[in-house]
Design an enzyme around this catalytic site. Structure first.
Site, PDB file in Angstrom:
ATOM      1  CG  ASP A   1       9.751 -25.863  19.943  1.00  0.00           C
ATOM      2  OD1 ASP A   1       9.355 -26.975  19.528  1.00  0.00           O
ATOM      3  OD2 ASP A   1      10.038 -24.910  19.206  1.00  0.00           O
TER       4      ASP A   1
ATOM      5  CD  GLU B   1      20.794 -12.010  10.886  1.00  0.00           C
ATOM      6  OE1 GLU B   1      20.384 -13.192  10.872  1.00  0.00           O
ATOM      7  OE2 GLU B   1      21.888 -11.659  10.420  1.00  0.00           O
TER       8      GLU B   1
ATOM      9  CE  LYS C   1      15.990 -19.148  17.043  1.00  0.00           C
ATOM     10  NZ  LYS C   1      15.148 -20.214  16.515  1.00  0.00           N
TER      11      LYS C   1
ATOM     12  CG  ASP D   1       9.017 -21.427  13.853  1.00  0.00           C
ATOM     13  OD1 ASP D   1       9.930 -22.275  13.970  1.00  0.00           O
ATOM     14  OD2 ASP D   1       7.908 -21.544  14.393  1.00  0.00           O
TER      15      ASP D   1
ATOM     16  NE  ARG E   1      21.477 -26.971  13.721  1.00  0.00           N
ATOM     17  CZ  ARG E   1      21.429 -27.733  14.809  1.00  0.00           C
ATOM     18  NH1 ARG E   1      20.534 -28.689  14.894  1.00  0.00           N
ATOM     19  NH2 ARG E   1      22.277 -27.539  15.798  1.00  0.00           N
TER      20      ARG E   1
ATOM     21  CE1 TYR F   1      14.133 -12.537   2.582  1.00  0.00           C
ATOM     22  CE2 TYR F   1      12.760 -13.190   4.441  1.00  0.00           C
ATOM     23  CZ  TYR F   1      12.971 -12.407   3.311  1.00  0.00           C
ATOM     24  OH  TYR F   1      12.029 -11.505   2.933  1.00  0.00           O
TER      25      TYR F   1
ATOM     26  CE  LYS G   1      14.073 -20.354  20.551  1.00  0.00           C
ATOM     27  NZ  LYS G   1      13.772 -21.605  21.159  1.00  0.00           N
TER      28      LYS G   1
ATOM     29  CB  CYS H   1     -18.894 -41.223  36.962  1.00  0.00           C
ATOM     30  SG  CYS H   1     -18.500 -41.639  35.250  1.00  0.00           S
TER      31      CYS H   1
ATOM     32  CB  CYS I   1     -21.111 -45.221  35.289  1.00  0.00           C
ATOM     33  SG  CYS I   1     -19.886 -44.794  36.537  1.00  0.00           S
TER      34      CYS I   1
ATOM     35  CB  CYS J   1     -15.031 -42.910  37.451  1.00  0.00           C
ATOM     36  SG  CYS J   1     -16.310 -44.167  37.267  1.00  0.00           S
TER      37      CYS J   1
ATOM     38  CB  CYS K   1     -17.305 -46.551  34.379  1.00  0.00           C
ATOM     39  SG  CYS K   1     -17.504 -44.984  33.539  1.00  0.00           S
TER      40      CYS K   1
END
Ligand code: IVH
Length: 708
Positions: A44, A124, A126, A128, A147, A241, A332, A426, A429, A444, A449
């Site tokens: 988010d 209240e 919140k 989720d 919504r 709710y 939050k 690497c 390789c 690399c 590779c």
């Protein structure tokens, strides 16, 4: 507001216009993942950051604001949903956010300036879940909507009606003629865990389980409400709710929020027992701390607290901003953090050779799912965080998607541990790794590779590019190991026979799995279809640095031939809207490599169309489905919705959305909707996934009465 064409940025304002263009595309994509598929890809907070950046650009440069910008039309793209739109009588607004005590204090100070009388509050949790609007007329539940974008949601009445907590008829006194009740539908954790356990048990029992993975309770609740069959919703045991009302006609006028909640409770609606009256700032801050402390004891997920002004007359005085009421605040929580052991730091090699370090973690449940790996971005990122194998580390998942390591718990560090050092070679390789001055990334640079080869081919086959069935990373590795693939052009030299023989490595005592004819046929069907894929997808599939789907779209809209793009100079390319010098240089440098030119030539020789076709040129595949209309419902193994439709239309058939007597075939996959039943009642022939592949290859004749 400018009236330029919907998505292309105005000329001559690089790079800001290009950035705004990218942001709009990206936000639209994430809206679709979030609202359309209930499967977000980013957290988010990362999403919020994209929106904030776009709003900032549009505010500073109003000439860059377009009518179709997602900042003007928040939420889901309309018109793509199987549920009919519902216009809310009163819009469902968002909430303004605060993230700490200072933010709460600033809100209280602002409110106190707006009214002369003392303010009382209500706190209240919140929830989720998903905001839902329930319309009661004369006490009867008549319509339930999501919504959506706040103005218009989706009609999910049948599904919401299955939620046991929601009364179909209100009880008690003063029933209004009409009332919109707002609240949150959510999945209790107990239910979520039972669903997951049941799914895992089925997988363990060897059952082939399709459908969503149940990543977290919120997405699962969202998916449950968007089922075409309300029996599935009912089986998901959602809760609800109520916390607010929208429009009301008739009935009692309440003076305070608490009185309203009492009335709703009396009418039979479930009200969260954790809702509390609060006196002042100190009380609000205490409430928020307490809710956060107990967030894991509630039996459902919350992501903060909501504080509301109690007195409804005061609310009227305070009013609204364009998106949110002034009288309510979402507080939050900081993203959830957990401790776990960092087992090791490893690196992976991407298709462009970029080396990305990542942490292997002892699995830990955080932010709604189990995390076992976390990216560490680059060398400086590790130095900055100073995390070392063996450390106890703090893992955070902001929102719900991308896990990150915050840092090490130094008090628990083994004193003899040493800082981790970035590999010089690497791991695949053994070529020396290169980090250019002033660059954060390490590469690399050996284009031979094997790790890069695997990633390049897997990228070409991936969803974002050609979306080839059965060619995920693991299978691609098997086919490379069988010596059949060296680059993406080799994909088009595969045959059912060569592919069917490919076998994976043995696992323990078990022999490796052979791909087999059935899966090979499906893969070949999608490879054939890819020959006519939009050229933007092929360009994306080449995996050129900085050339993702959005840039590829912009390029191919201007230059409709990949050979021309390959021959274009930096000057010509930078003329294109959305293409800046960095992208142009990257393209020119890619096509200056002989091997890359060669890939393009071999793709053409294999029959891949590198020029955007005129509508009447789509004739390369055998037109087995001319005059045939096909409805696809449910998930067909080996096909996405788009690739199934593509497979039909590229063979001259019609992919249609609804079943009628005129429909030639209905293909029914896993979790089909009501279309399967309708086909049966109309006597339309029904095919399964295998039948579908046969239909594509052989046409309707394969199913006529005199066929075998
Ligand atoms: S009141 C105008 N109360 O939060 C105020 N919202 O960020 C409308 N939410 O869309 C919302 N718990 O889905 C309110 N106790 C609560 C809530 C709550 C969760 C959600 C709701 C809303 C979102 C806004």
């Amino acid at each position: 507001m400018s009236t330029n064409p919907p998505t292309s940025p105005p000329k001559g304002v690089e790079p800001l216009a290009a950035r705004a263009y990218e942001l709009r595309a990206s936000i639209r994509h994430h809206n679709e993942r979030y609202y359309g598929n209930d499967e977000p890809e980013i957290s988010d907070s990362a999403y919020d950051a994209l929106v904030r950046e776009l709003i900032e650009i549009e505010t500073d440069h109003p000439e860059l604001l377009t009518q179709d910008s997602p900042t003007q039309t928040p939420g889901a793209a309309a018109g793509q949903s199987p549920f009919s739109p519902v216009r809310h009588i009163q819009p469902m607004l968002s909430l303004d956010n605060a993230f700490d005590n200072d933010g709460i204090a600033a809100w209280v100070v602002r409110l106190e300036k707006l009214v002369d009388t003392p303010i009382a509050y209500v706190g209240e949790p919140k929830l989720d879940g998903l905001a839902i609007s329930l319309l009661y007329e004369n006490g009867r539940l008549v319509r339930c909507a999501t919504r959506g974008d706040g103005e218009t949601g989706e009609d999910v009445t049948q599904n919401v009606m299955t939620i046991a907590d929601i009364p179909h008829v209100l009880t008690g006194e003063d029933i209004p003629t009409s009332m919109e009740v707002r609240g949150e539908a959510f999945m209790p954790l107990e239910v979520f865990e039972a669903l997951r356990a049941e799914r895992l048990a089925r997988i363990d029992a060897g059952e082939k389980v399709s459908g969503p993975e149940f990543k977290n309770p919120r997405n699962t609740a969202a998916g449950s409400l968007r089922q075409l069959d309300s029996k599935v919703t009912a089986s998901r045991r959602l809760s609800f709710y109520a916390y607010q009302i929208g429009a009301q006609e008739g009935g009692k006028e309440h003076k305070t929020h608490q009185a309203l909640l009492d009335w709703l409770r009396g009418a039979g609606l479930p009200i969260n027992p954790r809702i509390e009256p609060l006196k002042d700032l100190a009380d609000i801050q205490r409430f928020c701390a307490s809710v956060e402390e107990h967030r894991h004891d509630l039996g459902y997920e919350i992501d903060g607290a909501v504080i509301k002004v109690d007195d409804l007359a005061q609310r009227l005085e305070m009013g609204f901003t364009s998106r949110a009421p002034r009288w309510a605040l979402a507080v939050k929580f900081a993203p959830e953090e957990r401790h776990t052991k960092l087992i090791d730091i490893k690196v992976s090699i991407g298709r462009t050779g970029r080396v990305t370090p990542f942490a292997e973690l002892e699995p830990v449940f955080v932010g709604g799912s189990t995390v076992a790996v976390a990216t560490l971005h680059n060398e400086d990122d590790i130095t900055r965080r100073d995390v070392r194998p063996g450390d106890t580390v703090i893992v955070r998942k902001a929102g719900d998607v991308i896990p990150e390591i915050v840092g090490a718990v130094l008090a628990e560090r083994d004193p003899s541990s040493l800082p981790w050092s970035f590999p010089r070679l690497c791991p695949t390789c053994a070529a020396p790794l290169v980090r250019l001055e002033g660059e954060a990334n390490t590469y690399c640079v050996n284009s031979e590779c094997e790790a890069q080869r695997l990633q390049r081919i897997a990228h070409f086959a991936s969803r974002g590019a050609l979306d080839l069935e059965g060619l995920g990373e693991e299978r691609v590795q098997w086919i490379i190991d069988a010596g059949l693939l060296k680059d993406v052009a080799d994909i088009f030299t595969l045959t059912v026979n060569s592919l069917a023989q490919v076998t994976g490595p043995p696992k323990g005592k078990r022999k490796g799995i052979r791909i087999g004819e059935k899966a090979a046929t499906k893969t070949m069907v999608s490879i054939d279809a890819a020959k006519q894929a939009p050229i933007a997808r092929i360009l994306t599939g080449l995996g050129i640095q900085h050339v993702g789907p959005t840039v590829a779209e912009a390029l191919t809209r201007s230059i409709r031939d990949l050979d021309e793009i390959a021959n274009a100079s930096v000057d010509v390319l930078t003329e294109i809207d959305g293409v800046g010098p960095i992208i142009a240089e990257s393209l020119v440098s890619y096509f200056s490599v002989d091997g890359n030119r060669d890939v393009l030539n071999r793709l053409r020789s294999a029959g891949v169309i590198l020029r955007a076709p005129e509508e009447d040129q789509r004739e390369v595949l055998p037109q087995t489905l001319e005059g045939v209309s096909v409805v696809v419902t449910g998930t067909i193994d080996g096909f996405s919705r788009e690739s199934a439709e593509d497979a039909i239309t590229s063979r001259g058939g019609k992919a249609v959305g609804s079943v009628s007597k005129k429909t030639s075939f209905v293909v029914v996959g896993e979790n089909p909707g009501s279309k399967a039943a309708k086909a049966e009642s109309l006597g339309v022939p029904i095919l399964d996934g295998e039948g579908f592949v046969r239909l594509l290859e052989e046409g309707p004749g394969a199913f006529s009465a005199d066929a075998e």
